[in-house]
Scaffold this active site. Structure first.
Site, PDB file in Angstrom:
ATOM      1  N   TYR A  25       1.197  -1.315  -0.315  1.00 26.32           N
ATOM      2  CA  TYR A  25      -0.063  -0.134  -0.053  1.00 26.32           C
ATOM      3  C   TYR A  25       0.747   1.360   0.360  1.00 26.32           C
ATOM      4  O   TYR A  25       1.010   1.974   0.791  1.00 26.32           O
ATOM      5  CB  TYR A  25      -1.163  -0.291   1.240  1.00 26.32           C
ATOM      6  CG  TYR A  25      -3.001   1.073   1.087  1.00 26.32           C
ATOM      7  CD1 TYR A  25      -2.761   0.764   0.109  1.00 26.32           C
ATOM      8  CD2 TYR A  25      -2.085   1.762   1.801  1.00 26.32           C
ATOM      9  CE1 TYR A  25      -4.313   1.297   0.301  1.00 26.32           C
ATOM     10  CE2 TYR A  25      -3.599   2.787   1.664  1.00 26.32           C
ATOM     11  CZ  TYR A  25      -4.682   2.311   0.896  1.00 26.32           C
ATOM     12  OH  TYR A  25      -5.490   3.349   0.796  1.00 26.32           O
ATOM     13  N   VAL A  85      11.782  -5.939  -3.392  1.00 24.92           N
ATOM     14  CA  VAL A  85      11.153  -7.100  -1.804  1.00 24.92           C
ATOM     15  C   VAL A  85      10.138  -8.577  -2.888  1.00 24.92           C
ATOM     16  O   VAL A  85       9.912  -9.224  -1.583  1.00 24.92           O
ATOM     17  CB  VAL A  85      10.386  -5.973  -1.214  1.00 24.92           C
ATOM     18  CG1 VAL A  85       9.587  -6.930  -0.218  1.00 24.92           C
ATOM     19  CG2 VAL A  85      11.178  -5.524  -0.364  1.00 24.92           C
ATOM     20  N   GLN A  86       9.378  -7.648  -3.952  1.00 24.33           N
ATOM     21  CA  GLN A  86       8.617  -9.101  -4.412  1.00 24.33           C
ATOM     22  C   GLN A  86       9.668 -10.582  -4.266  1.00 24.33           C
ATOM     23  O   GLN A  86       8.596 -11.261  -4.141  1.00 24.33           O
ATOM     24  CB  GLN A  86       8.636  -8.518  -5.752  1.00 24.33           C
ATOM     25  CG  GLN A  86       8.015  -7.627  -5.785  1.00 24.33           C
ATOM     26  CD  GLN A  86       7.706  -6.953  -7.126  1.00 24.33           C
ATOM     27  OE1 GLN A  86       7.722  -7.567  -8.512  1.00 24.33           O
ATOM     28  NE2 GLN A  86       6.753  -5.461  -7.880  1.00 24.33           N
ATOM     29  N   HIS A 108       5.789  -3.330 -13.025  1.00 23.85           N
ATOM     30  CA  HIS A 108       6.717  -3.281 -13.991  1.00 23.85           C
ATOM     31  C   HIS A 108       7.433  -4.825 -13.993  1.00 23.85           C
ATOM     32  O   HIS A 108       6.825  -5.326 -12.694  1.00 23.85           O
ATOM     33  CB  HIS A 108       7.987  -2.610 -12.985  1.00 23.85           C
ATOM     34  CG  HIS A 108       9.306  -1.957 -12.756  1.00 23.85           C
ATOM     35  ND1 HIS A 108       9.658  -2.107 -14.594  1.00 23.85           N
ATOM     36  CD2 HIS A 108      10.500  -2.246 -12.425  1.00 23.85           C
ATOM     37  CE1 HIS A 108      10.647  -1.716 -15.030  1.00 23.85           C
ATOM     38  NE2 HIS A 108      11.515  -1.921 -13.280  1.00 23.85           N
ATOM     39  N   GLU A 195      15.505   5.332 -16.903  1.00 28.99           N
ATOM     40  CA  GLU A 195      15.681   6.444 -16.075  1.00 28.99           C
ATOM     41  C   GLU A 195      17.261   5.982 -15.951  1.00 28.99           C
ATOM     42  O   GLU A 195      17.790   7.518 -15.415  1.00 28.99           O
ATOM     43  CB  GLU A 195      15.362   4.925 -14.720  1.00 28.99           C
ATOM     44  CG  GLU A 195      15.604   4.552 -14.967  1.00 28.99           C
ATOM     45  CD  GLU A 195      15.118   3.254 -13.522  1.00 28.99           C
ATOM     46  OE1 GLU A 195      13.814   3.640 -13.797  1.00 28.99           O
ATOM     47  OE2 GLU A 195      15.048   2.036 -12.997  1.00 28.99           O
TER      48      GLU A 195
HETATM   49  P1  NAD Z   1       6.731   1.995  -2.778  1.00 35.58           P
HETATM   50  O1  NAD Z   1       8.227   1.644  -2.036  1.00 35.58           O
HETATM   51  O2  NAD Z   1       6.066   3.125  -2.953  1.00 35.58           O
HETATM   52  O3  NAD Z   1       5.678   0.758  -1.481  1.00 35.58           O
HETATM   53  C1  NAD Z   1       5.716   0.209  -1.154  1.00 35.58           C
HETATM   54  C2  NAD Z   1       4.742  -0.997   0.087  1.00 35.58           C
HETATM   55  O4  NAD Z   1       4.856  -1.933  -0.307  1.00 35.58           O
HETATM   56  C3  NAD Z   1       4.786  -0.502   1.148  1.00 35.58           C
HETATM   57  O5  NAD Z   1       3.637   1.217   1.276  1.00 35.58           O
HETATM   58  C4  NAD Z   1       4.643  -0.854   2.278  1.00 35.58           C
HETATM   59  O6  NAD Z   1       3.669  -1.211   1.963  1.00 35.58           O
HETATM   60  C5  NAD Z   1       5.076  -2.561   1.138  1.00 35.58           C
HETATM   61  N1  NAD Z   1       6.179  -2.823   1.617  1.00 35.58           N
HETATM   62  C6  NAD Z   1       7.360  -2.274   1.514  1.00 35.58           C
HETATM   63  N2  NAD Z   1       9.044  -2.941   1.955  1.00 35.58           N
HETATM   64  C7  NAD Z   1       8.287  -4.371   1.853  1.00 35.58           C
HETATM   65  C8  NAD Z   1       8.572  -5.749   2.911  1.00 35.58           C
HETATM   66  N3  NAD Z   1       9.783  -6.053   2.629  1.00 35.58           N
HETATM   67  N4  NAD Z   1       7.582  -7.050   2.969  1.00 35.58           N
HETATM   68  C9  NAD Z   1       6.318  -6.523   2.844  1.00 35.58           C
HETATM   69  N5  NAD Z   1       5.809  -5.288   2.668  1.00 35.58           N
HETATM   70  C10 NAD Z   1       6.349  -4.244   1.955  1.00 35.58           C
HETATM   71  O7  NAD Z   1       6.327   0.887  -4.049  1.00 35.58           O
HETATM   72  P2  NAD Z   1       5.469   1.536  -5.233  1.00 35.58           P
HETATM   73  O8  NAD Z   1       6.453   2.447  -5.895  1.00 35.58           O
HETATM   74  O9  NAD Z   1       4.622   1.805  -5.435  1.00 35.58           O
HETATM   75  O10 NAD Z   1       6.660  -0.145  -6.487  1.00 35.58           O
HETATM   76  C11 NAD Z   1       5.185  -1.037  -6.601  1.00 35.58           C
HETATM   77  C12 NAD Z   1       5.775  -1.004  -7.781  1.00 35.58           C
HETATM   78  O11 NAD Z   1       4.903  -0.184  -8.509  1.00 35.58           O
HETATM   79  C13 NAD Z   1       6.558  -1.512  -8.776  1.00 35.58           C
HETATM   80  O12 NAD Z   1       6.515  -2.794  -8.721  1.00 35.58           O
HETATM   81  C14 NAD Z   1       7.090  -0.387  -8.878  1.00 35.58           C
HETATM   82  O13 NAD Z   1       8.557  -0.899 -10.152  1.00 35.58           O
HETATM   83  C15 NAD Z   1       6.184  -0.257 -10.028  1.00 35.58           C
HETATM   84  N6  NAD Z   1       5.532   1.142 -10.730  1.00 35.58           N
HETATM   85  C16 NAD Z   1       5.930   2.136  -9.423  1.00 35.58           C
HETATM   86  C17 NAD Z   1       5.587   3.916 -10.078  1.00 35.58           C
HETATM   87  C18 NAD Z   1       5.965   4.303  -9.103  1.00 35.58           C
HETATM   88  O14 NAD Z   1       6.001   5.922  -9.879  1.00 35.58           O
HETATM   89  N7  NAD Z   1       6.356   4.856  -7.722  1.00 35.58           N
HETATM   90  C19 NAD Z   1       5.987   3.935 -11.294  1.00 35.58           C
HETATM   91  C20 NAD Z   1       5.136   2.531 -12.643  1.00 35.58           C
HETATM   92  C21 NAD Z   1       5.050   1.752 -11.496  1.00 35.58           C
HETATM   93 MG    MG Z   2      11.882   3.614 -14.405  1.00 37.34          MG
END
Ligand code: NAD
Ligand code: MG
Length: 329
Positions: A25, A85-86, A108, A195
């Site tokens: 989240y 982390v995935q 992604h 990037e």
């Molecule tokens: P984020 O870092 O904002 O969110 C991570 C969330 O994951 C946290 O809020 C927490 O709920 C959970 N989390 C973090 N560490 C954890 C752990 N060790 N164990 C369990 N849960 C954990 O991530 P994001 O930027 O939303 O990225 C999520 C996906 O979306 C990725 O695959 C990313 O590449 C993709 N994405 C991100 C963006 C962007 O602009 N942020 C854009 C497009 C795609």
């Molecule tokens: Mg990128």
């Protein structure tokens, strides 16, 4: 030209009775979950019980479960925890709950493309990658529009994976703007190359080196900051809104002539060759392996590099200018 999909190309019916389990989240999880809920879908959230997001998701009115519970209940499982982390979360909590016919969704392609996650054959694996950070995805949805997105299908067990991806994109608001179909390979590689060479890596170095040269020439750092950094936003806004020609038409003839004659001598073939090398390292998987190792060994290099930038004069004077401009307190 690529094919672009809009609202009329997507039908929510195919997922309206499915339970969507959003794992994570953060930036994307929060925005995607709320958009899909507002589009009338059944959304639950899967999180670590003691994590910070748990309360936030609860406060936002979601049913929150542990990650394995959410993965068990969900028909479509959204992997929205950080990329590094995935794999561990997948192995420990998701994989044991992936029964036949479920759908695994990514934002992604990194872990699928670089084989850090290898899903079973009897599920669908797809991607809906909004081309913006989460908060903007949410904002534009609320304003009645959406951000563009990429969709891709890696595994089509049901034969309907693309329709499901389009339906998800519609629920996120992305088909209001337009959705482009791609592959996990192309999305992952182009994202990393972009990037590194332009967005994060290229821009930082261009601004930093430009700033350093101005300061070396004896100009005050404050002036250097305006020239090399602040104004870069104004130029980029023009390019974003009107294209390169639109930007050129908006600047002085002196800037046009100087820019067009000197620019290619600064960012020259040598720089382009460096970009090609970066692209090759992404395509061969060399960069991915390096980053996976860095993460596994505690990310010390990343921390050191962050510290180095933090201490750069560009950042010191930048903080001053941003306060002066009322951008920061
Ligand atoms: P984020 O870092 O904002 O969110 C991570 C969330 O994951 C946290 O809020 C927490 O709920 C959970 N989390 C973090 N560490 C954890 C752990 N060790 N164990 C369990 N849960 C954990 O991530 P994001 O930027 O939303 O990225 C999520 C996906 O979306 C990725 O695959 C990313 O590449 C993709 N994405 C991100 C963006 C962007 O602009 N942020 C854009 C497009 C795609
Ligand atoms: Mg990128």
């Amino acid at each position: 030209m690529v094919r672009v999909y809009f609202d009329r190309d997507a039908n929510l019916d195919i997922i309206k009775d499915k339970v969507i389990a959003v794992i994570g989240y953060g930036s994307q999880g929060c925005a995607q979950a709320q958009n899909m809920r507002d589009s009338g879908l059944k959304v639950i959230i899967g999180l670590r019980p003691k994590g910070e997001s748990w309360k936030r998701a609860k406060d936002d009115g979601f049913d929150v479960y542990t990650i394995p519970e959410a993965a068990r209940i969900g028909d479509i499982i959204f992997m929205l925890v950080p990329d590094m982390v995935q794999p561990a979360i997948y192995r420990e909590y998701i994989e044991p709950n992936l029964s036949e016919g479920k759908v695994l969704d990514f934002a992604h392609g990194f872990n699928i493309h670089f084989k850090q996650i290898v899903p079973p054959k009897n599920i669908d694996v797809m991607m809906v990658a909004p081309k913006s950070p989460g908060p903007r995805l949410r904002e534009t949805y609320l304003s009645g529009f959406g951000v563009p997105a990429l969709i891709a299908v890696y595994q089509d067990y049901s034969g309907k994976a693309k329709d499901i991806a389009l339906a998800v994109a519609k629920a996120l608001g992305c088909t209001r703007a337009g959705v482009i179909e791609t592959t996990f390979k192309d999305e992952t590689e182009s994202d990393l190359i972009g990037e590194q060479t332009v967005l994060v890596g290229g821009l930082i170095e261009l601004i930093k080196k430009g700033f350093e040269v101005l300061v070396e020439c004896g100009y005050p750092p404050e002036l250097a900051y305006f020239e090399a950094c602040n104004e870069a936003k104004l130029i980029m806004d023009l390019i974003y809104q009107r294209g390169v020609i639109g930007m050129l038409k908006a600047v002085s003839d002196t800037a046009k002539y100087g820019g067009l004659t000197v620019g290619p001598k600064v960012i020259d073939e040598h720089v382009k060759e460096n970009m090609r090398k970066a692209a090759r390292d992404v395509q061969s998987g060399k960069f991915a392996q390096e980053w996976i190792n860095e993460h596994a060994s505690g990310e010390k290099t990343l921390r050191d590099l962050m510290k180095e930038i933090e201490e750069h004069p560009l950042e010191k004077v930048g903080a001053f200018i941003r306060r002066m401009s009322g951008l920061e307190k």
